[in-house]
Design a protein around this motif. Sequence first.
Motif, PDB file in Angstrom:
ATOM      1  N   SER A 934       3.913 -13.272  10.108  1.00 20.50           N
ATOM      2  CA  SER A 934       4.483 -13.123   8.779  1.00 20.50           C
ATOM      3  C   SER A 934       4.133 -11.754   8.236  1.00 20.50           C
ATOM      4  CB  SER A 934       3.941 -14.211   7.852  1.00 20.50           C
ATOM      5  OG  SER A 934       2.542 -14.039   7.672  1.00 20.50           O
ATOM      6  N   LEU A 935       4.793 -11.392   7.140  1.00 24.43           N
ATOM      7  CA  LEU A 935       4.476 -10.131   6.476  1.00 24.43           C
ATOM      8  C   LEU A 935       3.030 -10.117   6.023  1.00 24.43           C
ATOM      9  CD1 LEU A 935       5.330  -7.420   5.323  1.00 24.43           C
ATOM     10  CD2 LEU A 935       6.296  -8.615   3.348  1.00 24.43           C
ATOM     11  N   HIS A 936       2.528 -11.261   5.558  1.00 20.50           N
ATOM     12  CA  HIS A 936       1.122 -11.355   5.152  1.00 20.50           C
ATOM     13  C   HIS A 936       0.185 -11.080   6.332  1.00 20.50           C
ATOM     14  CE1 HIS A 936      -2.589 -13.092   3.490  1.00 20.50           C
ATOM     15  NE2 HIS A 936      -2.686 -13.724   4.643  1.00 20.50           N
ATOM     16  N   GLU A 937       0.420 -11.752   7.455  1.00 19.11           N
ATOM     17  CA  GLU A 937      -0.434 -11.565   8.621  1.00 19.11           C
ATOM     18  C   GLU A 937      -0.341 -10.133   9.141  1.00 19.11           C
ATOM     19  OE1 GLU A 937      -2.518 -13.830   9.833  1.00 19.11           O
ATOM     20  OE2 GLU A 937      -1.908 -15.222   8.251  1.00 19.11           O
ATOM     21  N   HIS A 938       0.860  -9.604   9.111  1.00 15.90           N
ATOM     22  CA  HIS A 938       1.112  -8.223   9.532  1.00 15.90           C
ATOM     23  C   HIS A 938       0.226  -7.252   8.744  1.00 15.90           C
ATOM     24  CE1 HIS A 938       3.579  -4.927  11.043  1.00 15.90           C
ATOM     25  NE2 HIS A 938       3.865  -4.541   9.820  1.00 15.90           N
ATOM     26  N   ALA A 939       0.192  -7.445   7.433  1.00 15.67           N
ATOM     27  CA  ALA A 939      -0.594  -6.552   6.574  1.00 15.67           C
ATOM     28  C   ALA A 939      -2.086  -6.834   6.677  1.00 15.67           C
ATOM     29  CB  ALA A 939      -0.131  -6.707   5.124  1.00 15.67           C
ATOM     30  N   LYS A 940      -2.439  -8.092   6.790  1.00 19.33           N
ATOM     31  CA  LYS A 940      -3.860  -8.461   6.840  1.00 19.33           C
ATOM     32  C   LYS A 940      -4.531  -7.870   8.082  1.00 19.33           C
ATOM     33  CE  LYS A 940      -6.935 -12.497   6.743  1.00 19.33           C
ATOM     34  NZ  LYS A 940      -7.001 -13.986   6.711  1.00 19.33           N
TER      35      LYS A 940
END
Length: 1017
Positions: A934-940
């Motif tokens: 996800s975009l969240h996991e990508h950024a994290k």
Amino acid sequence: MTSTECNFFCFYFIFLLFLHCSSSLTSHALDSETDRLSLLSFKDEITDDPLNVMSSWNDSVRFCEWPGVTCSSRRARVTTLSLPFQKLGGTLSPAIANLTFLRVIDLRGNVFRGPIPAEIGRLFRLRSLLLMENSFGGEIPGNLSQCTQLEVINLNFNSLVGKIPTELSRLPNLVALHISANQLTGGIPPVLGNISTLLNLSIAQNSLGGTIPDNLGQLVNLQFLQVGSNNLSGTVPLSVFNLSRISIFGVAFNRLVGSLPSSIGTSFPNLKQLLIGVNGFSGNIPSSLSNISSLQIIDLPDNQFFGRVPSDFGRIGDLQRLNVGRNLLGRGDSDPLDFINSLINCSKFEMLGIDNNHFSGPLPDKIVNLSINVNRLLLGGNQLSGRIPAGITKFINLITLNVSWNSFDGPILPDIGKLFNLGQLYMNGNRFSGRIPSTIGNLTKLFELRLDGNTLEMSIPSSLGNCQQLQLLNLSDNNLSGPVPIQIFTLSSLTIMCNLARNFLSGTLPLDVGNFVNLKELDLSENELSGSIPDSLGQCLSLEHLYLQRNSLNGSIPSSLSSLKGLQDLDLSRNNLTGSIPQFLQDFLFLQYLNLSYNQFQGQVPKNGAFANRSAVSLVGNGDLCGGSIELELPPCSVAIEPVGRNKSYLKVVIAAVSGVFGSAVLLYIAISCILKRPRARSSSTIPSSDWNSNFSYRELEKATSGFSSDNLVGTGSFALVYKGLLSEDRRPIAVKVLRIQEKGISKIYMAECEALSNIRHRNLVKVLGCCSDVDSAGGDFKAIILDFMPKQSLEQWLHPEERNANVVNDLNIFQRLSIAIDVASALEYLHYYCRVPISHCDLKPSNVLLDDDLCAHLSDFGLAKFLRKRVDVCGQAQSSSVGIRGSVGYVAPEYGMGGRVSISGDVYSYGILLLEMFTGKRPTDELFRDGLSLHEHAKTALLLNQVTNIVNPALLLLKADEATDANGMTIEQDKVKPCLASIIRIGVACSQALPQDRINIKEANSNLHIIRNTFF
């Protein structure tokens, strides 16, 4: 040998040589053809090619000249396949294994999905396999171990599952193994410790579980170890602490326990970053850390360290950040702060966090000799005493100064105004005395000021009116006197709190108090204010908490306060107020506490609303009140009637009047019943709110939009079409949102949006002019909402304009995006905390953020909004409406998909995704995010790996010439851009956590964004 024999032999030799060369050329030609066909097979599996990269892979040129293909010069064999960040989608063809001379495969930053072909194991010459930032699924092929020349494997940011293959330990030349941000399980294989050549090991942000194996201590060449966010438990093996070449040691966000070895400074001589926050480490902080001259970051917050902070950290010349907040440090130490003296030798030092420990005693004078680069001093929540050293005002880069809840005394530094970058100043809960210096008005970037709980005296400086960004002002519980400066009441920026309670302030409340249109809490209680309550107070439509008790106010309660329908707490007790208690107070649906005691009110008391709940209202000390609900136990209101003599005529008049009113009520009831039962007429109507400015008819809107012409169509959505129009009276541009009446549930959406919009007002919410519920020219239902027109249209059109290709830089620069993000956060903060009831927007996304001429953001589209008021069921249990999926795909909170209840936390999740989208340029529905990524996991993961620059929009990394100065003409340093972006991404990740309880709230997000703006710009 004869001449003939010699000639024959030479001819025969040349003939054999010719045959050999011909055979070799034929073989090379066949090999080259094999490579060409393999590349075409690779192309055939690509289903998405928005940039048309593969269109040039044809026979018009040799395959060695195809984009992304590099061949050897001698044999024309493919040695490199490099197509990074080309948005290619599809599966990876197993035919790639036929490119037997391949040394490099670089397909990072695309949208490949499906498994990684096991056939890659046949590429025995392969050295680099770079497949990160795709959507590969399945397990990591174990037979990659057959690629014995492999040096780099990078599979970060995919959706790989299963265990880490133990076969990878057989790779004799592997230097870097990056498999972070996947869905791997099964623990860290101990055999990874056998890869003696390994320099970088990054396996963070998976679900590995288990412990850190002791075998990792065999990786004597390891320089980078990142295993954070893996739910690891147990202790870090001592053998790992002996890896002498480690430069980055990251184990944060796990459940690790134990202590740091006292010899860490000797065993980690090359360490640059020690990242172990949010675990369960305990014991002392080893003094040997000061032996590590390369250290830049010591980040140990949220653990259980105790004892003292080593006093010789100053030996670390490159130290930038020391964060030991929220531990158990300082207790029982005779000189707990001596380590600060040594930090003056750290010329690059920026941040000191020692908050919420047990430090005591005076602040060392030498703290003023810290680096001029210091931007955050977090000293709150200790037992520090004495005076703040005067030289602390030299830190002109300071953004946050928190000395709250200590025992500091003496005056506030008179030249505190030198800290012109300060955004947050917390000095509350101390013993500061003297007057508030007028120079505090120089802090024009200040947005939170807390000086409450001290012994400050004399007047409030009028210069505070210069702090035009101030959102929270708390000067309560001091000895301040004199009138409240009129300049305070001009601070329309105040949205959270204005608290001046428990002082000795005098004078009257000016009409200017009406400037607090967005303020949630106003507390002027326990002062010496006099005069009447001004009518203009009724303009403070966002007020939820109003405290004016224990003053000398007189007169009656003004009728203008009837507009404060969101009040939850109202205390006017112990004043000299007179007249009757207004009936409108019983109509305040959310009033939970009403105290009117010890005034001079008289007459009949209302019966409904808060007045029906004895525990919610206090009326004692008013001798002439009567009536009200039975619970209040007031005497009944008597009516004196004399039935004889001349008074008999009065009796007749009264009876006639009562009969007339009763008859009129009956007729009105009948009329309304008839109207409700008959078919709708052709007349416009709006929602029942007197606060709206205009009523609109279908004919008026038809004229304004030129018959709803397609030329005026500016937006479409699932439930509505939006047209631009011009009002005939003043040619004012408007936006007309026409609902698709045929859509299921549209009436409910219309009423929800009307209800929400009629009850909210904020500078970052779209201004609503009215509603229209009419019939169109064909006799069908017509519903529309009329909004102020936003000339710059939606954020969606700025972030993802369809007419531009990927190589065109978006128009919004880093400053504008941050300002828009703050605008949206401010709007949500108002909805969540400062409305009379919390409102969840439920559909936050770029298309619902509209921009005006100044690129100021306005949140719109409240069709799915929900009031979070609670009701009580028959069993007495508090309930709230449940919900299915509520919002738009990619932005909707995960809990909604599982039937969770609507909450403000759901909006915070959507905001986090919006923030990440604004600064990465990637939609949450991007092809990259498949199979669990996800975009969240990508950024994290990028945060964990310190690789944020790899995921943000590249256009934001380099300032243009016209972007190099801020609004005040100050130069923005290029080297501040990257840490600024990292800080923003960190907030986006914190907002978009999967579990609601793990998310920060919008208040904290907004506050941190203000800090970032004040820090870097």
